[in-house]
Design a protein around this motif. Sequence first.
Motif, PDB file in Angstrom:
ATOM      1  N   PRO A  83       3.646  16.668   1.491  1.00 38.26           N
ATOM      2  CA  PRO A  83       3.834  17.916   1.133  1.00 38.26           C
ATOM      3  C   PRO A  83       3.496  18.700   2.488  1.00 38.26           C
ATOM      4  N   GLN A  84       4.385  19.885   2.752  1.00 40.48           N
ATOM      5  CA  GLN A  84       4.295  20.647   3.843  1.00 40.48           C
ATOM      6  C   GLN A  84       3.146  21.250   4.128  1.00 40.48           C
ATOM      7  N   LEU A  85       2.486  21.850   2.917  1.00 36.83           N
ATOM      8  CA  LEU A  85       1.252  22.338   3.124  1.00 36.83           C
ATOM      9  C   LEU A  85       0.083  21.549   3.867  1.00 36.83           C
ATOM     10  N   HIS A  98      -1.683  -0.899   1.340  1.00 31.79           N
ATOM     11  CA  HIS A  98      -2.070  -2.096   0.554  1.00 31.79           C
ATOM     12  C   HIS A  98      -1.521  -1.614  -0.679  1.00 31.79           C
ATOM     13  N   GLY A  99      -0.954  -2.527  -1.691  1.00 33.21           N
ATOM     14  CA  GLY A  99      -0.529  -2.349  -2.864  1.00 33.21           C
ATOM     15  C   GLY A  99       0.010  -1.133  -3.195  1.00 33.21           C
ATOM     16  N   GLU A 100      -0.242  -0.102  -3.848  1.00 32.30           N
ATOM     17  CA  GLU A 100       0.451   0.944  -4.131  1.00 32.30           C
ATOM     18  C   GLU A 100       0.049   2.233  -3.210  1.00 32.30           C
ATOM     19  N   PHE A 101      -1.150   1.875  -2.248  1.00 36.42           N
ATOM     20  CA  PHE A 101      -1.629   2.981  -1.628  1.00 36.42           C
ATOM     21  C   PHE A 101      -1.185   3.048   0.019  1.00 36.42           C
ATOM     22  N   ILE A 102      -1.114   4.096   0.547  1.00 38.72           N
ATOM     23  CA  ILE A 102      -1.101   4.198   2.112  1.00 38.72           C
ATOM     24  C   ILE A 102      -2.249   5.153   2.139  1.00 38.72           C
ATOM     25  N   VAL A 103      -3.196   4.716   3.365  1.00 39.93           N
ATOM     26  CA  VAL A 103      -4.200   5.850   4.001  1.00 39.93           C
ATOM     27  C   VAL A 103      -3.560   6.067   5.442  1.00 39.93           C
ATOM     28  N   PHE A 104      -3.982   7.301   5.569  1.00 41.10           N
ATOM     29  CA  PHE A 104      -3.636   7.998   6.866  1.00 41.10           C
ATOM     30  C   PHE A 104      -4.953   8.651   7.385  1.00 41.10           C
ATOM     31  N   MET A 105      -5.270   8.382   8.730  1.00 35.14           N
ATOM     32  CA  MET A 105      -6.391   8.872   9.298  1.00 35.14           C
ATOM     33  C   MET A 105      -6.275   9.314  10.798  1.00 35.14           C
ATOM     34  N   ILE A 106      -6.909   9.989  11.362  1.00 32.87           N
ATOM     35  CA  ILE A 106      -6.532  10.724  12.560  1.00 32.87           C
ATOM     36  C   ILE A 106      -7.759  10.308  13.452  1.00 32.87           C
ATOM     37  N   PRO A 107      -7.498   9.365  14.563  1.00 28.67           N
ATOM     38  CA  PRO A 107      -8.631   8.964  15.454  1.00 28.67           C
ATOM     39  C   PRO A 107      -9.213  10.038  15.988  1.00 28.67           C
ATOM     40  N   GLY A 108     -10.652  10.120  16.270  1.00 28.45           N
ATOM     41  CA  GLY A 108     -11.377  11.189  16.921  1.00 28.45           C
ATOM     42  C   GLY A 108     -11.349  12.506  16.360  1.00 28.45           C
ATOM     43  N   SER A 109     -11.008  12.505  15.099  1.00 32.19           N
ATOM     44  CA  SER A 109     -11.164  13.830  14.383  1.00 32.19           C
ATOM     45  C   SER A 109     -12.498  14.141  13.982  1.00 32.19           C
ATOM     46  N   ASN A 156       2.761   4.819  -6.593  1.00 28.38           N
ATOM     47  CA  ASN A 156       3.049   4.740  -7.883  1.00 28.38           C
ATOM     48  C   ASN A 156       3.332   6.030  -8.649  1.00 28.38           C
ATOM     49  N   THR A 157       2.134   7.058  -8.263  1.00 27.97           N
ATOM     50  CA  THR A 157       2.088   8.573  -9.008  1.00 27.97           C
ATOM     51  C   THR A 157       2.749   9.514  -8.254  1.00 27.97           C
ATOM     52  N   LYS A 158       2.896   8.995  -6.942  1.00 25.01           N
ATOM     53  CA  LYS A 158       3.574  10.031  -5.804  1.00 25.01           C
ATOM     54  C   LYS A 158       2.463  11.264  -5.569  1.00 25.01           C
ATOM     55  N   LEU A 159       1.334  10.966  -5.658  1.00 23.68           N
ATOM     56  CA  LEU A 159       0.152  11.876  -5.585  1.00 23.68           C
ATOM     57  C   LEU A 159      -0.332  11.798  -4.170  1.00 23.68           C
ATOM     58  N   TRP A 160      -0.671  12.664  -3.380  1.00 28.61           N
ATOM     59  CA  TRP A 160      -1.123  12.911  -2.073  1.00 28.61           C
ATOM     60  C   TRP A 160      -2.560  13.417  -2.674  1.00 28.61           C
ATOM     61  N   LYS A 161      -3.556  12.952  -1.940  1.00 26.17           N
ATOM     62  CA  LYS A 161      -4.957  13.728  -1.996  1.00 26.17           C
ATOM     63  C   LYS A 161      -5.839  13.382  -0.729  1.00 26.17           C
TER      64      LYS A 161
END
Length: 426
Positions: A334-336, A357-368, A379-384
Amino acid sequence: MDPHFHCLSEIPLPLSFSSTYAGSSSSGSNHDDPWMDPRIWRKLPTRILDRIIAFLPPPAFFRSRCVCRRWNGLLFTNTFLQLYLDIFPHRRHWFLFFKADTQNLIDDNNNRAEGYLFDPYELVWYRLPFPLVPPSGFSPAASSGGLVCWISDNPAPKTLLLSNPLSGTLNQLPPTLTSRYQPSIGFTVTPTSIDVTLAGDDLINNALAVKNSTAERFRVDGTGCFLPTWQITSPLPRLCNFESAGRMVHINGRLYNMSYHPFNVATYDVETASWWDIQPPMKRFLKCPSVVDSGTGKLLLVAAIEKRSLIVPKSLRVWSLQEGTTWVEIERMPQLLYDRFGAEMESCGNGFHCVGHGEFIVFMIPGSSRHLGVLFNMNTKLWKCMPPCPFVGMGDLSRGFAYEPRLATPVTSLLNYQFPAAPFPA
């Protein structure tokens, strides 16, 4: 006691999961609920009780070992482990992280390596110890089938250790044939086989230079197919440029790895030992591309899009590889959310990491320093946003691994038979 699980006797019991979750508690039993009547539960046959315990998630299982001596010893009991393997509970698509500083993986209080386990279903973090892994000289490199693969740090023929942190086992593979610096690794474990491929970062000219030249493979298989020593399987493509310590994704007998400068998806057929390239979409606009497993037998490409024209806005996108070499965009952050994520990514200057992994993708920023991690459910198309890790700052965590917790990994008995225990290199 089963000799394949003897190592756990050297670990203080119960093996602990330090959790960040505080559930509600009650001062007494709920006698108003007929299903909780202690007269029923007290007389349950042992085989039914063991079956119930086998379905517990790992943190609950290890907490239950405090109940009595018998429950504490279930992890050493062949009958219970066989029951666990027969009814193996539904797969848990969890994630395992370590400190990004590979020279500082040690818990200062216990002088042992430790990881940080994230449960994406309950959004809970756990501290997971690795007491049998040498405190220095090895770094985590891959994970599959309940095993975590550690690779030696020294630029030489590589030694690999396979650890199951839940059962407390540790196995060592023989050294590789080729001296390497930080090769890419493909690691696949099934109930009956272990398959490892190392590619690139060959040391040449008496270890004065590094070149992506060859791939080598190690395999043991309970069905009788053995490659009990490493074998050079193929030369690498002429223009491949793998990331140091890269992660290869295994899907349907093929290994996929990003090649940089220029961007390509290097594809390796394990059985035929052949390589070819797949061109990524929007190649001129990609930033920090990564390949991940969709969990459904499809390869995914995840990348940020740099704004270089008015018709291509900045965004983070996910593509799926269809038949052949066709990519189809399936999702955008999502753009926001991306405005916040992208601003933090640019301020840190290190791009982003992702792991699926499975239905999940994790995003992280190194050094943040803002403890910003994002979890996407396909599966649910939810971002959190992920809850911050209470043990280590989110920006101090490694890229992470797909981790499936298992109380038993009997395939390692093949290694016990082929390669008796040997002292670890200093």
